[in-house]
Design a protein around this motif. Sequence first.
Motif, short mmCIF file in Angstrom:
data_model
loop_
_atom_site.label_atom_id
_atom_site.label_comp_id
_atom_site.label_asym_id
_atom_site.label_seq_id
_atom_site.Cartn_x
_atom_site.Cartn_y
_atom_site.Cartn_z
N HIS A 160 24.19 5.97 12.27
CA HIS A 160 23.73 5.13 11.18
C HIS A 160 23.64 5.88 9.86
CE1 HIS A 160 22.94 1.89 13.94
NE2 HIS A 160 22.26 2.72 14.71
N ARG A 161 24.34 7.00 9.79
CA ARG A 161 24.17 7.82 8.60
C ARG A 161 24.51 7.05 7.34
NH1 ARG A 161 26.71 12.29 9.81
NH2 ARG A 161 24.84 13.33 10.53
N LEU A 204 21.70 4.95 6.44
CA LEU A 204 20.51 5.69 6.03
C LEU A 204 20.69 6.37 4.68
CD1 LEU A 204 19.72 7.36 9.45
CD2 LEU A 204 18.42 5.52 8.38
N ASP A 256 25.46 26.37 11.00
CA ASP A 256 25.62 24.93 11.14
C ASP A 256 27.06 24.55 11.43
OD1 ASP A 256 22.88 24.05 10.36
OD2 ASP A 256 23.41 25.24 8.61
N ALA A 268 19.56 0.35 13.22
CA ALA A 268 19.59 1.02 11.93
C ALA A 268 18.28 0.79 11.17
CB ALA A 268 20.78 0.55 11.11
N LEU A 308 15.45 2.73 12.75
CA LEU A 308 15.58 4.16 12.45
C LEU A 308 15.12 4.43 11.02
CD1 LEU A 308 16.66 6.70 13.84
CD2 LEU A 308 18.86 6.26 12.78
N HIS A 309 15.56 3.55 10.14
CA HIS A 309 15.20 3.63 8.74
C HIS A 309 13.68 3.66 8.59
CE1 HIS A 309 16.19 2.99 4.52
NE2 HIS A 309 15.14 2.21 4.47
N ILE A 337 12.09 6.88 10.08
CA ILE A 337 12.26 8.05 9.22
C ILE A 337 11.32 7.95 8.01
CG2 ILE A 337 13.87 9.24 7.68
CD1 ILE A 337 16.06 8.64 9.73
N ALA A 338 11.17 6.74 7.49
CA ALA A 338 10.30 6.56 6.34
C ALA A 338 8.85 6.89 6.69
CB ALA A 338 10.41 5.12 5.82
N LEU A 342 14.64 16.54 7.32
CA LEU A 342 15.58 15.74 8.11
C LEU A 342 16.63 15.08 7.21
CD1 LEU A 342 15.95 14.72 11.13
CD2 LEU A 342 15.02 12.58 10.28
N HIS A 399 19.02 17.80 5.77
CA HIS A 399 19.88 18.46 6.75
C HIS A 399 20.75 17.47 7.52
CE1 HIS A 399 21.37 21.39 9.50
NE2 HIS A 399 20.79 20.86 10.53
N ARG A 400 20.14 16.46 8.09
CA ARG A 400 20.90 15.62 8.99
C ARG A 400 21.56 14.43 8.31
NH1 ARG A 400 23.51 15.88 11.63
NH2 ARG A 400 23.25 14.65 13.50
N ILE A 401 20.99 13.93 7.25
CA ILE A 401 21.59 12.75 6.62
C ILE A 401 22.52 13.17 5.48
CG2 ILE A 401 21.12 10.57 5.45
CD1 ILE A 401 18.54 10.43 7.11
N PRO A 456 23.49 22.48 4.95
CA PRO A 456 23.15 23.54 5.92
C PRO A 456 21.67 23.89 5.83
CG PRO A 456 25.03 24.17 4.55
CD PRO A 456 24.48 22.90 3.97
N GLN A 457 21.15 24.37 6.95
CA GLN A 457 19.71 24.65 6.98
C GLN A 457 19.30 25.66 5.91
OE1 GLN A 457 17.95 25.53 10.74
NE2 GLN A 457 18.77 23.71 11.73
N LEU A 508 12.06 20.20 11.26
CA LEU A 508 13.04 19.37 11.99
C LEU A 508 12.52 19.05 13.39
CD1 LEU A 508 16.38 21.08 10.91
CD2 LEU A 508 15.55 18.82 10.24
N MET A 544 11.94 15.33 14.86
CA MET A 544 12.54 14.78 16.07
C MET A 544 11.48 14.29 17.04
SD MET A 544 15.56 14.81 15.22
CE MET A 544 16.72 14.38 16.49
#
Lengths: 325, 208
Positions: free
Chosen positions: A56-57, A60, A317, B123, B126-127, B130-131, B141, B144-146, B150-151, B169, B173
């Motif tokens: 879902h990136r 999001l 990464d 979706a 998840l939204h 995360i909020a 998060l 890095h993930r969205i 890089p970390q 992170l 999770m």
Amino acid sequence: MNRDEDGIFAEALRWHADTLRDDMDWDGFTAWLEADARHAAAYDAVALGDALIDEHRGHLAGAAAENRHANDDADAAPVPATPAPPVVVRRGWMRWAGMAIAASLAAVLVAPQIMPPPPQVYTTSADSRTVALEDGSSVLLAPHSTLSIEGRHQQRMALSGGAWFDIRHDPSRALAITAGGVEIGDIGTRFDVQEAAGKVRVEVAEGEVQVSAAPLAQPIRLVEGRGLVYDGKGGTAVVRPLGAEAIGEWRQGRLSFDGAPLLLVAADLSRYAGLRVTVAPGLRDRAFSGTLVIGDGEAALRDLSQVLGVDLRRGPDGLVLDERR
Amino acid sequence: MGLGNDAEADRAAGGLTGLLAGHRAELLRFLAARCGDAGEAQDLLQDLWIKASAHADGPIANGRAYLFRMANNLVLDRRRAQHRAMRRDHQWLDETAGGAAPVEDRPDPSPAADAEIERREEADMLHRAIAALPPGAQRALRLHRIEGRPQAEVAEIMGISRSGVEKHLAVAMKHLRNALADCGYAPGAASHAQGQAGGDVPRSDLRP
């Protein structure tokens, strides 16, 4: 205890990041899983959460506005303290989708009078996916891509990532596809669109399309056998002839490049081979020409690094294409 | 370049299935540890075999890692399917219990529409999840993930150490897991009983 759990999650995250590496210590991972029952549970949660975010990136990241449009209530209240409004919204949406997909003419005519149809959003993860449109046209959505379709006649689409379009020509419908700063219109054809690394590529296999973007003085007419690369940063577009067989080649598990900047090649490999690849800043504009087979992405990447004479190394990464030292 | 490369060896071993035969015991052990159920592990190994035999011939660099990765992904795919099914059940119960609209008022969506709705809901959920994360975890998060940074870059942006990013992170999770479990999406930690702590070869009779 709580701290301990955070520690386990941190370990699970590290293992999870390592699974992409060729030198991942799978025996060590197995031993870690076996050591404590909580390890597997934490890993499961990490992997699942990650897969969900991946899938879902698009939604999001970029789609905050679109989300608002589709689902006002849910977005206005990000804290899930009041579950009631989203449920109401969802039900209305469900009703609409059920009817629309049933392709009943009556439903299609009635529903929009009640409320504008919310966008349909399709997101892929590791696999591509075919999206069938009501008029018999279809879109093959590439892996790790998002397509949203809006409008009464499904006439507005937004793409992030890649897709192969097979669109029936219908002069009465002003179909427009937006992708990374360009708008593709006047469509009746088969063509491929790739949006990655700040560039948009449009390649026409059959028929023609018109490509416009704000920085371009005028729209560009793109005919069969031609490809366009639009550079969002410079606001420029370059058109060049292509071999018919090279268009939408990712569907056959190949990627061909003709003088493409390495940044773009890496972005494509990341999308199609499911790798996480970054490119050292000094190499981003290095040109690459050639064909890569994406069945085994790491092998493709290794070929690429050898052809270009650059280093391929492991970063924290994922993989990094770096200047040879 | 420091990349493991035993493509030659793998080619000689008769493709992926040959390689699988050679690493069968380790893969089975991994699958059992990963999914916490020896029977399911056997099942998954079968799936892995089928997938491996469908794989086009050709050299594979580091085939062993490739097989483990495939096995790992199989478990993940299965978990996802299970969780989606669980969520469907949960939701159905919710709707019937909550005095929702009569069933006949709700048109049966076609399977395609159903999947699309599910995706959309997922979706949204998840939204929201995360909020609702603690601010630091949420920021880490997102970056890095969205946004895919890089970390090291995340650490720089947030002005904290790499291990600080890792901690954020991890917290993210963990919270996400709990939030999704509350939505009936994921079963939480306890749903798959893990019975093989201490046993070095998981077997079904070790399970409670």
